[in-house]
Write a protein that holds these residues in place. Sequence first.
Motif, PDB file in Angstrom:
ATOM      1  N   MET A  46       0.736  -1.351   0.016  1.00 22.23           N
ATOM      2  CA  MET A  46       0.002  -0.120  -0.036  1.00 22.23           C
ATOM      3  C   MET A  46       0.804   1.080   0.099  1.00 22.23           C
ATOM      4  N   ILE A  47       2.115   1.105   0.795  1.00 23.81           N
ATOM      5  CA  ILE A  47       2.827   2.290   0.601  1.00 23.81           C
ATOM      6  C   ILE A  47       3.594   2.606  -0.888  1.00 23.81           C
ATOM      7  N   ILE A  48       3.700   1.472  -1.211  1.00 27.42           N
ATOM      8  CA  ILE A  48       4.380   1.474  -2.732  1.00 27.42           C
ATOM      9  C   ILE A  48       3.272   1.893  -3.617  1.00 27.42           C
ATOM     10  N   VAL A  49       2.056   1.754  -3.472  1.00 29.65           N
ATOM     11  CA  VAL A  49       0.958   2.081  -4.380  1.00 29.65           C
ATOM     12  C   VAL A  49       0.925   3.835  -4.303  1.00 29.65           C
ATOM     13  N   GLN A  50       0.896   4.046  -3.092  1.00 25.62           N
ATOM     14  CA  GLN A  50       0.813   5.575  -2.618  1.00 25.62           C
ATOM     15  C   GLN A  50       2.072   6.353  -3.403  1.00 25.62           C
ATOM     16  N   THR A  51       3.124   5.560  -3.076  1.00 27.49           N
ATOM     17  CA  THR A  51       4.512   6.481  -3.546  1.00 27.49           C
ATOM     18  C   THR A  51       4.562   6.299  -5.091  1.00 27.49           C
ATOM     19  N   LYS A  52       4.207   5.364  -5.754  1.00 27.04           N
ATOM     20  CA  LYS A  52       4.167   5.049  -7.131  1.00 27.04           C
ATOM     21  C   LYS A  52       3.034   5.351  -7.929  1.00 27.04           C
ATOM     22  N   LYS A  53       2.169   6.024  -7.300  1.00 29.69           N
ATOM     23  CA  LYS A  53       0.888   6.524  -8.037  1.00 29.69           C
ATOM     24  C   LYS A  53       0.918   7.200  -9.446  1.00 29.69           C
ATOM     25  N   SER A  54       1.918   8.182  -9.292  1.00 26.49           N
ATOM     26  CA  SER A  54       2.354   8.798 -10.796  1.00 26.49           C
ATOM     27  C   SER A  54       2.740   7.564 -11.751  1.00 26.49           C
ATOM     28  N   ALA A  55       3.611   6.814 -11.412  1.00 24.72           N
ATOM     29  CA  ALA A  55       4.195   6.032 -12.315  1.00 24.72           C
ATOM     30  C   ALA A  55       3.045   4.850 -12.678  1.00 24.72           C
ATOM     31  N   ILE A  56       2.328   4.595 -11.907  1.00 30.27           N
ATOM     32  CA  ILE A  56       0.813   3.806 -12.122  1.00 30.27           C
ATOM     33  C   ILE A  56       0.055   4.394 -13.142  1.00 30.27           C
ATOM     34  N   ALA A  57      -0.264   5.707 -13.040  1.00 27.40           N
ATOM     35  CA  ALA A  57      -1.068   6.301 -13.915  1.00 27.40           C
ATOM     36  C   ALA A  57      -0.334   6.541 -15.330  1.00 27.40           C
ATOM     37  N   ILE A  58       0.916   6.915 -15.232  1.00 24.95           N
ATOM     38  CA  ILE A  58       1.604   6.995 -16.681  1.00 24.95           C
ATOM     39  C   ILE A  58       1.409   5.624 -17.218  1.00 24.95           C
ATOM     40  N   MET A  59       1.430   4.456 -16.449  1.00 22.88           N
ATOM     41  CA  MET A  59       1.451   3.187 -17.202  1.00 22.88           C
ATOM     42  C   MET A  59       0.067   3.015 -17.814  1.00 22.88           C
ATOM     43  N   ARG A  60      -0.805   3.398 -16.904  1.00 25.27           N
ATOM     44  CA  ARG A  60      -2.261   3.247 -17.574  1.00 25.27           C
ATOM     45  C   ARG A  60      -2.446   4.397 -18.665  1.00 25.27           C
ATOM     46  N   THR A  61      -1.818   5.206 -18.742  1.00 21.13           N
ATOM     47  CA  THR A  61      -2.168   6.210 -19.897  1.00 21.13           C
ATOM     48  C   THR A  61      -1.355   5.578 -21.291  1.00 21.13           C
TER      49      THR A  61
END
Length: 397
Positions: free
Chosen positions: A278-293
Amino acid sequence: MSIYFELTMALHYLRAKNIRFCSVMTLFSVMGIALGVATLIVVMSVMNGFQEELLNFILGTNGHIKVFLDKNINPNYKEVAESIEKIPGIAKAIPVTSDQIIIEASGSVTAAIVKGVEKPMIQDNIIAGNLQNFDNGIIIGTHLAELLNVYCGDKITFISPEVVLGEIPKMQQYEIIGIFDAGKFEDYNILIYMPLKMAQDFLDYTDSIRNIEVFVDNIDKSDRLAEIIEQTTQMKSESWQSHHRDYFNTITTEKNVMLLILTLIIVVAAFNIISNLMIIVQTKKSAIAIMRTFGATSWSIIRIFCICGLMIGFVGTCFGCIIGVTFALNIENIKTLCENIQFSTSITHFFSNLPVILVTYDVIYVAILALSLSFLATIIPALQAVRQDPAEILRYE
């Protein structure tokens, strides 16, 4: 997205150098899983050892099934024993008599149990004499030999406990042709083996016996084989499982309770996995958003975090299995180490008698349990990752 990409991203998130706290959390999660797995393996091995020790203590040299001879059905015990031995899974059927008597030697008198058999199943326990001349004498345990101060070649007087008023009790001398070591089985310290024909004559059995002791190839099937014997002979049969069921049910219940309690260690480690991801998700949310786009699907994101959790669980499980198996297989070396450290006498005495039986099935079961809990721990963080809105996140970046 390919599985290679998802695997690479999972590895990157777990060892990210710029998120030092997450790396430490990952280490703690691995250690928690390893500790839980190792503890479960060791405890289950010890419980298996205690169960085996209890079984050996109860059975000793006794048969696995007792068939109580009913002369009204078939007075020919030899024929009954032969019919039992023809049943698949039966190793041996031995006619026996068993009675309490009084014995005297060297001025000492004590009680004993005399067991009449054609050939005793104690070949490995003989420490003096042999079974070659068994038809001409008796075999006693070391405890009785020490108590009566007798050796091979000496004679013991048997005194029948059944005395008719006004008559002298029946007495007979027998030569000791062997001594066996009863070991830890204290119930056998007062046991005497003698030839079946001699026992029948002294105890007035004429040409009969008390019961037939049956030895089976697989003791876990004793209950079923006892039922088959009853159907075949029409005589009452009792297996060791039915006679001592309460003891073994207690051991099984205790083992299951210990398994449940110690599983909580792995559950705590699973919560660490949840916190870490969950900490990784919060910290890497920008990277996750970029992968989604860039086209990453929701299932791809879920798989990335599932791989993260499974990696933690797999590494922790491997280390835990290695530690647990190594500990269980080296109890003697650890016992020696504890003795050198000079623990208290009570602890070292208990440790020196600690039985351990490592079962492959238990190791596999614990490993699957740890991996399953690790996988379940990934579900919440993975769902949290895919629920985030990429547009909303990138708006402020």
